[in-house]
Scaffold this active site. Structure first.
Site, mmCIF file in Angstrom:
data_model
loop_
_atom_site.group_PDB
_atom_site.id
_atom_site.type_symbol
_atom_site.label_atom_id
_atom_site.label_comp_id
_atom_site.label_asym_id
_atom_site.label_seq_id
_atom_site.Cartn_x
_atom_site.Cartn_y
_atom_site.Cartn_z
ATOM 1 C CD1 TRP A 80 -3.004 -0.768 -0.223
ATOM 2 C CD2 TRP A 80 -2.996 -1.798 2.116
ATOM 3 N NE1 TRP A 80 -3.756 -1.279 0.576
ATOM 4 C CE2 TRP A 80 -3.316 -1.990 1.839
ATOM 5 C CE3 TRP A 80 -1.913 -2.054 3.203
ATOM 6 C CZ2 TRP A 80 -4.477 -3.353 2.080
ATOM 7 C CZ3 TRP A 80 -2.791 -3.041 4.261
ATOM 8 C CH2 TRP A 80 -3.887 -3.741 3.746
ATOM 9 C CE1 TYR A 107 -1.487 -6.313 6.903
ATOM 10 C CE2 TYR A 107 -0.181 -4.632 5.635
ATOM 11 C CZ TYR A 107 -1.255 -4.936 6.783
ATOM 12 O OH TYR A 107 -1.605 -3.990 7.329
ATOM 13 C CD GLU A 184 -0.856 -8.529 15.235
ATOM 14 O OE1 GLU A 184 -2.126 -8.508 14.686
ATOM 15 O OE2 GLU A 184 -0.252 -7.631 15.564
ATOM 16 C CD GLU A 272 2.087 -4.690 14.207
ATOM 17 O OE1 GLU A 272 2.030 -4.942 13.279
ATOM 18 O OE2 GLU A 272 0.427 -4.502 14.542
ATOM 19 C CD1 TRP A 306 0.063 0.188 12.713
ATOM 20 C CD2 TRP A 306 2.057 -1.161 11.712
ATOM 21 N NE1 TRP A 306 -0.287 0.084 11.701
ATOM 22 C CE2 TRP A 306 0.309 -1.349 11.154
ATOM 23 C CE3 TRP A 306 2.505 -2.159 11.119
ATOM 24 C CZ2 TRP A 306 -0.085 -1.412 9.579
ATOM 25 C CZ3 TRP A 306 2.386 -2.902 9.746
ATOM 26 C CH2 TRP A 306 1.760 -2.193 9.476
ATOM 27 C CD GLU A 313 -4.575 2.979 10.132
ATOM 28 O OE1 GLU A 313 -6.148 2.630 10.016
ATOM 29 O OE2 GLU A 313 -3.636 2.538 9.409
#
Ligand code: IDC
Length: 344
Positions: A80, A107, A184, A272, A306, A313
């Site tokens: 991204w 990812y 995770e 993280e 992170w 956000e």
């Protein structure tokens, strides 16, 4: 001519030549932008200072056996936000934020992830560039297989083994690599299942890379380090287990879990964390974040924040209005970014 005069003359001649050489070296250094007095003027990079890291007990030690705590920044997904994988960004973090470790988050299942239709060679190119920039800057770098919606790492185990084999073969002679093999695990994936996955991937990495530290994810979004502590992986050295937290959501209860794991002798690495809620958004909690940092310092646990992006956000370290991809100014930083920059 008297003997003495001749001697004096040739001595001063030697001085002139020496002076000329010195001046030439100085000019060359300035032209090539090399350090003029390397032994004094240049403070060394994190990698020059610490060299190959290894795990000793619950901690990381450097090549002289001294305990090291890394302060890191994670990219957002490189699918991204590839624009932040650049040397100027990393250098700014190193020189102005005291960051010595970069995490490259790739990812696996999210939109255009490595195992969900993303361009694999493009993604690997971004990883390679990221590793190159970090290495040139003498920083440590984490190659993160960022499982999330895939929940169970076994889902893409074959691809993970192939990927890490390739990485380990390529980077086995570098001293600054971390392999994070499953971000995770979640969706009730048990430690037994994760352990079986981890053993396969670790075996593939260790076939090439005998030394660099491997980070293993733990059950329930990398939180159940206390459970793992009862049954860690055996037969390999330089293995650590990850714990993740988001300060506005995870508090005392989670610190107790980490403390229990440490007390049982588990080496924990916070690969993280954020200071927002666990969604990555909502409120930020600087007070709780400071309590976490004190706790991590006390236990000599390394931490990686992170994330380096301008996504709108609250966990993002940059403001959504920021357009710079490096050489960040205070005006580019979000509240989380300003806070993290000041963490010493
Ligand atoms: C979040 C990102 C968000 C993105 C989402 C993808 O911040 O922009 O849309 O992932 O599903 C984690 C994960 C990490 C999350 C982060 C915040 O490792 O991928 O990033 N988080 O939710 N664990 C706990 C929180």
């Amino acid at each position: 001519m008297k003997k003495g005069t001749l001697q004096r003359k040739s001595k001063s001649g030697r001085y002139t030549i020496l002076k000329k050489i010195m001046v030439s070296i100085l000019i060359c250094c300035l032209l090539l932008q090399l350090p003029v007095f390397p032994a004094y003027a240049v403070s060394s990079t994190p990698l020059q200072t610490n060299g190959q890291l290894k795990v000793k007990g619950t901690k990381i030690v450097n090549s002289s056996g001294k305990t090291v705590i890394l302060k890191g920044v994670s990219t957002h997904g490189i699918n991204w936000f590839p624009q932040y994988v650049n040397k100027s960004a990393f250098k700014t973090l190193r020189d102005q934020w005291g960051v010595n470790c970069i995490r490259l988050a790739m990812y696996t299942e999210e939109y255009n992830g490595y195992c969900s239709g993303g361009n694999q060679s493009e993604l690997k190119k971004i990883i390679d560039n990221g590793v190159k920039y970090a290495t040139e800057l003498g920083m440590y770098v984490i190659i993160d297989w960022h499982i999330l919606s895939d929940g169970n790492p076994k889902k893409n185990q074959k691809q993970a083994v192939a990927f890490f084999k390739e990485m380990a073969k390529k980077y086995k002679n570098q001293k600054n690599i971390f392999y994070e093999i499953c971000n995770e695990p979640n969706g009730n994936t048990s430690w037994k299942t994760i352990k079986s996955y981890a053993t396969a991937v670790i075996k593939a990495i260790r076939a090439y890379d005998k030394k660099n530290i491997i980070l293993v994810g733990t059950p329930t979004w990398s939180q159940d380090v206390d459970i793992v502590a009862d049954n860690p992986i055996t037969g390999y050295s330089n293995i650590m287990y990850t714990f993740h937290f988001y300060a506005a959501t995870h508090k005392d209860y989670y610190r107790t879990k980490v403390q229990n794991a440490i007390n049982k002798g588990l080496p924990v690495f916070v690969s993280e964390f954020g200071i927002s809620e666990s969604s990555g958004n909502g409120s930020i909690d600087k007070k709780e974040a400071n309590t976490w940092i004190q706790f991590l310092k006390k236990n000599k646990i390394s931490y990686v924040c992170w994330d380096l992006s301008n996504k709108n956000e609250s966990c993002s370290l940059l403001k959504s209005s920021s357009t710079r991809t490096g050489n960040f100014k205070t005006s580019d930083l979000s509240a989380a970014g300003k806070w993290y920059k000041s963490v010493k």
